[in-house]
Design a protein around this motif. Sequence first.
Motif, PDB file in Angstrom:
ATOM      1  N   ARG A  15       0.858  -1.185   0.000  1.00 45.94           N
ATOM      2  CA  ARG A  15       0.000   0.000   0.000  1.00 45.94           C
ATOM      3  C   ARG A  15       0.892   1.231   0.000  1.00 45.94           C
ATOM      4  O   ARG A  15       1.950   1.246   0.638  1.00 45.94           O
ATOM      5  CB  ARG A  15      -0.893   0.003   1.224  1.00 45.94           C
ATOM      6  CG  ARG A  15      -1.878  -1.140   1.216  1.00 45.94           C
ATOM      7  CD  ARG A  15      -2.816  -1.058   2.381  1.00 45.94           C
ATOM      8  NE  ARG A  15      -3.680  -2.231   2.376  1.00 45.94           N
ATOM      9  CZ  ARG A  15      -4.226  -2.759   3.422  1.00 45.94           C
ATOM     10  NH1 ARG A  15      -4.017  -2.222   4.607  1.00 45.94           N
ATOM     11  NH2 ARG A  15      -4.995  -3.820   3.319  1.00 45.94           N
ATOM     12  N   PRO A  16       0.458   2.279  -0.668  1.00 43.61           N
ATOM     13  CA  PRO A  16       1.272   3.505  -0.658  1.00 43.61           C
ATOM     14  C   PRO A  16       1.285   4.119   0.745  1.00 43.61           C
ATOM     15  O   PRO A  16       0.343   3.966   1.509  1.00 43.61           O
ATOM     16  CB  PRO A  16       0.565   4.413  -1.666  1.00 43.61           C
ATOM     17  CG  PRO A  16      -0.821   3.882  -1.765  1.00 43.61           C
ATOM     18  CD  PRO A  16      -0.748   2.422  -1.465  1.00 43.61           C
ATOM     19  N   ASN A  17       2.350   4.809   1.036  1.00 42.21           N
ATOM     20  CA  ASN A  17       2.499   5.470   2.318  1.00 42.21           C
ATOM     21  C   ASN A  17       1.469   6.602   2.404  1.00 42.21           C
ATOM     22  O   ASN A  17       1.451   7.498   1.547  1.00 42.21           O
ATOM     23  CB  ASN A  17       3.923   6.017   2.442  1.00 42.21           C
ATOM     24  CG  ASN A  17       4.186   6.646   3.793  1.00 42.21           C
ATOM     25  OD1 ASN A  17       3.295   6.780   4.610  1.00 42.21           O
ATOM     26  ND2 ASN A  17       5.427   7.030   4.005  1.00 42.21           N
TER      27      ASN A  17
ATOM     28  N   PHE B 282       1.422   9.112   4.202  1.00 39.01           N
ATOM     29  CA  PHE B 282       2.059  10.387   4.489  1.00 39.01           C
ATOM     30  C   PHE B 282       2.865  10.917   3.305  1.00 39.01           C
ATOM     31  O   PHE B 282       3.504  11.956   3.399  1.00 39.01           O
ATOM     32  CB  PHE B 282       2.953  10.253   5.723  1.00 39.01           C
ATOM     33  CG  PHE B 282       2.179   9.852   6.957  1.00 39.01           C
ATOM     34  CD1 PHE B 282       1.351  10.757   7.588  1.00 39.01           C
ATOM     35  CD2 PHE B 282       2.268   8.569   7.456  1.00 39.01           C
ATOM     36  CE1 PHE B 282       0.628  10.400   8.705  1.00 39.01           C
ATOM     37  CE2 PHE B 282       1.557   8.187   8.574  1.00 39.01           C
ATOM     38  CZ  PHE B 282       0.721   9.107   9.203  1.00 39.01           C
ATOM     39  N   ALA B 283       2.830  10.210   2.177  1.00 34.80           N
ATOM     40  CA  ALA B 283       3.556  10.658   0.990  1.00 34.80           C
ATOM     41  C   ALA B 283       3.009  12.003   0.493  1.00 34.80           C
ATOM     42  O   ALA B 283       3.750  12.827  -0.038  1.00 34.80           O
ATOM     43  CB  ALA B 283       3.482   9.607  -0.110  1.00 34.80           C
ATOM     44  N   VAL B 284       1.715  12.237   0.666  1.00 37.54           N
ATOM     45  CA  VAL B 284       1.108  13.502   0.257  1.00 37.54           C
ATOM     46  C   VAL B 284       1.725  14.651   1.041  1.00 37.54           C
ATOM     47  O   VAL B 284       1.987  15.726   0.492  1.00 37.54           O
ATOM     48  CB  VAL B 284      -0.427  13.448   0.477  1.00 37.54           C
ATOM     49  CG1 VAL B 284      -1.075  14.777   0.179  1.00 37.54           C
ATOM     50  CG2 VAL B 284      -1.035  12.346  -0.349  1.00 37.54           C
ATOM     51  N   LEU B 285       1.972  14.462   2.303  1.00 35.41           N
ATOM     52  CA  LEU B 285       2.568  15.509   3.126  1.00 35.41           C
ATOM     53  C   LEU B 285       3.987  15.840   2.655  1.00 35.41           C
ATOM     54  O   LEU B 285       4.422  16.984   2.728  1.00 35.41           O
ATOM     55  CB  LEU B 285       2.591  15.079   4.595  1.00 35.41           C
ATOM     56  CG  LEU B 285       1.231  14.890   5.244  1.00 35.41           C
ATOM     57  CD1 LEU B 285       1.400  14.351   6.660  1.00 35.41           C
ATOM     58  CD2 LEU B 285       0.443  16.174   5.252  1.00 35.41           C
ATOM     59  N   LYS B 286       4.684  14.828   2.196  1.00 33.62           N
ATOM     60  CA  LYS B 286       6.052  15.031   1.691  1.00 33.62           C
ATOM     61  C   LYS B 286       6.021  15.953   0.478  1.00 33.62           C
ATOM     62  O   LYS B 286       6.836  16.859   0.366  1.00 33.62           O
ATOM     63  CB  LYS B 286       6.656  13.676   1.335  1.00 33.62           C
ATOM     64  CG  LYS B 286       8.078  13.727   0.893  1.00 33.62           C
ATOM     65  CD  LYS B 286       8.570  12.313   0.626  1.00 33.62           C
ATOM     66  CE  LYS B 286       9.994  12.339   0.122  1.00 33.62           C
ATOM     67  NZ  LYS B 286      10.483  11.020  -0.228  1.00 33.62           N
ATOM     68  N   ASN B 287       5.054  15.743  -0.412  1.00 33.52           N
ATOM     69  CA  ASN B 287       4.922  16.587  -1.596  1.00 33.52           C
ATOM     70  C   ASN B 287       4.516  17.994  -1.208  1.00 33.52           C
ATOM     71  O   ASN B 287       4.939  18.973  -1.841  1.00 33.52           O
ATOM     72  CB  ASN B 287       3.887  15.976  -2.562  1.00 33.52           C
ATOM     73  CG  ASN B 287       4.371  14.684  -3.135  1.00 33.52           C
ATOM     74  OD1 ASN B 287       5.575  14.407  -3.182  1.00 33.52           O
ATOM     75  ND2 ASN B 287       3.440  13.846  -3.571  1.00 33.52           N
ATOM     76  N   LEU B 288       3.702  18.167  -0.192  1.00 33.33           N
ATOM     77  CA  LEU B 288       3.265  19.494   0.250  1.00 33.33           C
ATOM     78  C   LEU B 288       4.442  20.289   0.767  1.00 33.33           C
ATOM     79  O   LEU B 288       4.539  21.492   0.524  1.00 33.33           O
ATOM     80  CB  LEU B 288       2.211  19.372   1.339  1.00 33.33           C
ATOM     81  CG  LEU B 288       0.803  18.976   0.883  1.00 33.33           C
ATOM     82  CD1 LEU B 288      -0.108  18.817   2.092  1.00 33.33           C
ATOM     83  CD2 LEU B 288       0.245  20.022  -0.063  1.00 33.33           C
TER      84      LEU B 288
END
Length: 176
Positions: free
Chosen positions: A160-162, A164-170
């Motif tokens: 499954r994708p992490n 919290f990866a969205v937060l990394k991009n933000l």
Amino acid sequence: MQKVKLPLTVDPVRAAQKKLDYDGIIKAELLERLAESASSVLSDANVILSFDFDQRHIAFMRGHADVDVMLTCQRCQEEFQHHYSVDFCYSPLLRPEEADEFPEAYEPAEVDENGEINLLQLIEDELILELPQVPMHDEADCSVTASGMSFGEIPVADERPNPFAVLKNLSKSNKE
């Protein structure tokens, strides 16, 4: 010294005044609750007791007990003999209202209306508490091998994708 049958009850304060030492046995037939907790009790319990006063003049009883029992292995469901021992230290709780101020070095022992403690119940409680929670043979003695202890195969978990990866991009877009 000859082993004798221990008294069922004892006055711990009087015994401490006399500095009594007991080296005796409790018959296996009397250890009914231990027999219910194990498959069976194989031997009499060997018990050593010493009564004395500490520096604060508090009566205490120090003891050691050992016994042989039959247990059921939780891996192979076969019975096996188990020898174990327990050490304990009790002091009579003469006034229940003083339970909060009781010294940590001793376990409180409830006294009856005559000021006596029930040795049989006290020692049997200690032996029951010392039984293994999950009794098992040594792996070398057990008929079930490590390969026989697994039941089926565990499916591989989906990658499954992490979340919290969205937060990394933000955080990268804020720096630009």
